[in-house]
Design an enzyme around this catalytic site. Structure first.
Site, mmCIF file in Angstrom:
data_model
loop_
_atom_site.group_PDB
_atom_site.id
_atom_site.type_symbol
_atom_site.label_atom_id
_atom_site.label_comp_id
_atom_site.label_asym_id
_atom_site.label_seq_id
_atom_site.Cartn_x
_atom_site.Cartn_y
_atom_site.Cartn_z
ATOM 1 N N LEU A 106 0.827 -1.219 0.000
ATOM 2 C CA LEU A 106 0.000 0.000 0.000
ATOM 3 C C LEU A 106 0.860 1.267 0.000
ATOM 4 O O LEU A 106 0.390 2.347 0.359
ATOM 5 C CB LEU A 106 -0.950 -0.006 1.203
ATOM 6 C CG LEU A 106 -1.961 -1.159 1.246
ATOM 7 C CD1 LEU A 106 -2.833 -1.084 2.492
ATOM 8 C CD2 LEU A 106 -2.842 -1.166 -0.007
ATOM 9 N N ASP A 152 4.639 5.233 -6.838
ATOM 10 C CA ASP A 152 4.228 5.273 -5.421
ATOM 11 C C ASP A 152 4.501 6.639 -4.794
ATOM 12 O O ASP A 152 3.640 7.208 -4.121
ATOM 13 C CB ASP A 152 4.973 4.194 -4.608
ATOM 14 C CG ASP A 152 4.499 2.789 -4.937
ATOM 15 O OD1 ASP A 152 3.769 2.625 -5.927
ATOM 16 O OD2 ASP A 152 4.872 1.854 -4.205
HETATM 17 C C1 MEV Z 1 4.649 -1.071 -6.615
HETATM 18 O O1 MEV Z 1 3.687 -0.356 -5.863
HETATM 19 C C2 MEV Z 1 4.381 -0.939 -8.069
HETATM 20 C C3 MEV Z 1 5.339 -1.682 -8.980
HETATM 21 O O2 MEV Z 1 4.892 -1.432 -10.318
HETATM 22 C C4 MEV Z 1 6.761 -1.217 -8.809
HETATM 23 C C5 MEV Z 1 7.016 0.203 -9.316
HETATM 24 O O3 MEV Z 1 6.218 0.727 -10.071
HETATM 25 O O4 MEV Z 1 8.071 0.739 -8.960
HETATM 26 C C6 MEV Z 1 5.289 -3.191 -8.759
#
Ligand code: MEV
Length: 329
Positions: A106, A152
């Protein structure tokens, strides 16, 4: 003076993993936040309290803050180092905590970076208009995730719901309807660093199979991208049935990449069986969380189904009425 800030966690609605290869993703901030309180104190020691990673009043010398390691405190030390590039080191007292589980997919490390960088920069009187939050948060995120796409930290900094493309294309998406989501936490720690590197190995060893699913190529529309674009239309038209169907498809693609696990599958199928409009893993996978899109009247029923399947439900709503922005208290 004491400075406080908080920043939201996130769910990825569409496009995790493929976003690393340049394909767009849709991410939303959630109404669960990470908080930071910072105070400059006299002396040459940094005292850190972070109950979510079992750290209570741990003292670090300036040299120890500068040392890079691989423990769970690295994101906090990384934030201090980023700010000390802009301000001379001083004694500090820092407290950080989160409304949602760390390492659960999350976006806890991104939310921590945004909240702590904000609180530190404020405490040091750094001019916020010239402060490139995203650049510093991305540097911190690299410590934890290796080679993150930036989605993120971007969503934690912007709040709301966004279309994101590497490195920094952001289109805010205005939802007309509130989307009710039940997040299901598997209780299993998922390492985004590991799953991203796993997909990279898969891409290197089977490019002809994996590229058509996720990797951006200008001349053809990839499966992940087609789903993403249709999902944006479905959101605009408030077509929740279609959105749910696209979430199920997206989960199938992620499963084909090998980033799901039995714990996630149990929760995804339990939510679908209980009447969710759609369900998929969210974030890095191999543990962490899944999300189910549900009718408002079904929120409790789907939450119960997640509990019965061994997960922990977190109810959230995104869209017009959501409290999902970062805050400078
Ligand atoms: C992680 O929340 C999302 C992924 O696509 C990794 C990233 O975008 O850095 C798995």
């Amino acid at each position: 003076m004491v400075s406080k800030a908080s920043a939201p966690g996130k769910v990825i609605l569409f496009g995790e993993h493929s976003v690393v290869y340049g394909t767009p993703a849709i991410a939303s901030a959630i109404d669960k936040k990470t908080h930071a309180v910072v105070e400059i104190v006299s002396g040459d020691r940094v005292e850190i309290t972070a109950p979510d990673i079992n750290i209570e009043s741990k003292i670090f010398s300036f040299e120890e803050v500068q040392e890079k390691g691989d423990t769970s405190i690295e994101a906090i030390k990384g934030c201090i180092r980023e700010i000390w590039k802009l301000h001379n080191p001083t004694g500090l007292k820092i407290r950080v905590w989160s409304d949602f589980p760390m390492g659960s997919g999350l976006g806890s490390s991104a939310a921590l970076a945004v909240a702590l960088l904000l609180a530190l920069s404020k405490e040091y009187g750094i001019d916020q208009s010239g402060f490139d939050m995203q650049k510093h948060a991305h540097e911190v995120e690299k410590i934890i995730h290796g080679n993150p796409s930036g989605v993120d930290t971007t969503i934690s900094g912007s709040g709301g719901v966004i279309h994101f493309e590497k490195p920094d294309k952001i289109i805010p998406l205005e939802l007309k309807t509130t989307l009710h989501l039940v997040i299901g936490y598997t209780g299993k720690h998922g390492s985004t660093k590991k799953t991203v590197s796993f997909v990279r190995q898969l891409m290197d060893s089977h490019p002809h199979r994996i590229k058509p699913i996720i990797s951006q190529k200008k001349e053809i529309l990839l499966e992940a991208e087609k789903i993403m674009l249709e999902a944006e239309e479905a959101m605009e038209e408030s077509d929740l049935k279609k959105l749910g169907f696209l979430m199920d498809l997206s989960h199938g693609l992620l499963n084909s990449l090998g980033v799901s696990c039995i714990e996630l599958e149990n929760l995804v199928f339990a939510a679908r069986k209980a009447g969710a409009l759609g369900a998929k893993l969210t974030g890095g996978g191999d543990g962490g969380c899944m999300i189910a899109l549900v009718k408002e009247s079904d929120v409790d029923k789907i939450s119960d189904a997640i509990i019965s399947a061994g997960g922990t439900p977190i109810k959230t709503a995104i869209g017009p009425a959501s409290d999902n922005k970062r805050e400078n208290d």
